[in-house]
Design a protein around this motif. Structure first.
Motif, short mmCIF file in Angstrom:
data_model
loop_
_atom_site.label_atom_id
_atom_site.label_comp_id
_atom_site.label_asym_id
_atom_site.label_seq_id
_atom_site.Cartn_x
_atom_site.Cartn_y
_atom_site.Cartn_z
N ARG A 1 7.93 9.56 6.04
CA ARG A 1 8.51 8.71 5.00
C ARG A 1 9.80 9.34 4.50
NH1 ARG A 1 5.10 4.89 4.71
NH2 ARG A 1 2.90 5.11 4.35
N ARG A 2 10.65 8.52 3.87
CA ARG A 2 11.92 9.01 3.35
C ARG A 2 11.87 9.29 1.86
NH1 ARG A 2 16.56 5.39 6.11
NH2 ARG A 2 17.84 6.92 5.06
N ARG A 3 10.88 8.71 1.19
CA ARG A 3 10.77 8.87 -0.26
C ARG A 3 9.32 8.67 -0.68
NH1 ARG A 3 12.16 4.08 1.12
NH2 ARG A 3 14.35 4.52 1.44
N PHE A 4 8.96 9.29 -1.81
CA PHE A 4 7.64 9.09 -2.40
C PHE A 4 7.83 8.81 -3.88
CE2 PHE A 4 6.14 11.78 1.15
CZ PHE A 4 5.10 11.00 1.60
N ASN B 1 0.87 -1.18 0.00
CA ASN B 1 0.00 0.00 0.00
C ASN B 1 0.91 1.23 0.00
OD1 ASN B 1 -2.13 1.74 0.15
ND2 ASN B 1 -2.58 1.32 2.30
N VAL B 2 1.28 1.68 -1.19
CA VAL B 2 2.27 2.74 -1.33
C VAL B 2 1.60 4.09 -1.57
CG1 VAL B 2 4.28 3.52 -2.64
CG2 VAL B 2 3.90 1.09 -2.32
N GLU B 3 2.01 5.06 -0.77
CA GLU B 3 1.52 6.42 -0.93
C GLU B 3 2.40 7.11 -1.96
OE1 GLU B 3 0.36 10.16 1.95
OE2 GLU B 3 1.32 8.40 2.80
N THR B 4 1.79 7.74 -2.95
CA THR B 4 2.53 8.45 -4.00
C THR B 4 2.16 9.93 -3.94
OG1 THR B 4 0.80 8.14 -5.66
CG2 THR B 4 2.49 6.42 -5.51
N ILE B 5 2.94 10.75 -4.63
CA ILE B 5 2.57 12.15 -4.76
C ILE B 5 2.61 12.55 -6.22
CG2 ILE B 5 3.26 12.82 -2.44
CD1 ILE B 5 5.76 14.04 -3.55
#
Length: 155
Positions: A122-125, A100-104
């Motif tokens: 988080r460290r990365r998107f 379940n990855v959050e993206t931007i």
């Protein structure tokens, strides 16, 4: 004796002329090290160490984002493997990645992205367009952007 002023000529401050790049897509990394769901965890650990990265996106054959694997995921696997005395030979990314990855959005303002980092821890998107992985923005990319924008009026 009178007081003399020692003020030197002042530098003219740069003004935001509107041509300053403020979007995530202007600062995101596009040449990514990605992983496949059937890759072995040991292979992922080797790649993370070799490239000095803390994690990366997991994609399928169509370059669609299906998860993210991190150092923490690998450490958890090592710990469980050791605790249960199970070999890591057959452990794959699919079993240990975050699905379940959050993206931007690549069009997001860089300062809104900075806020998102603070809120989510988080460290990365990853950045996805039309279902395909196109890039990734990290906390370090935000810091680089801030240095480039130094001296501009931020709105």
């Amino acid at each position: 004796m009178g007081i003399k002023s020692f003020l030197a000529a002042r530098k003219e401050q740069k003004k935001n002329t509107g041509d300053v790049p403020l979007k995530v897509s202007d600062y995101m990394t596009t040449k990514l090290i990605t992983f496949k769901s059937d890759q072995r965890i040991e292979n992922v650990i080797d790649t993370l160490i070799k490239h000095r990265i803390s994690g990366g996106p997991v994609v399928n054959e169509k370059n669609e984002l299906i998860g993210v694997i991190s150092e923490g995921d690998c450490i958890k696997q090592i710990s469980e493997s050791r605790y249960y005395n199970m070999p890591m030979d057959n452990q794959t990314v699919e079993k240990h990645m975050v699905k379940n990855v959050e993206t931007i959005d690549g069009n997001m303002n860089i300062f809104d992205a900075a806020n998102k980092f603070l809120e989510s821890k988080r460290r990365r998107f990853p950045i996805v367009e039309n279902g395909k992985l196109v890039g990734q923005i990290s906390q370090k990319d935000i810091l680089k952007a801030a240095l480039k924008l130094k001296g501009h009026t931020w709105k």
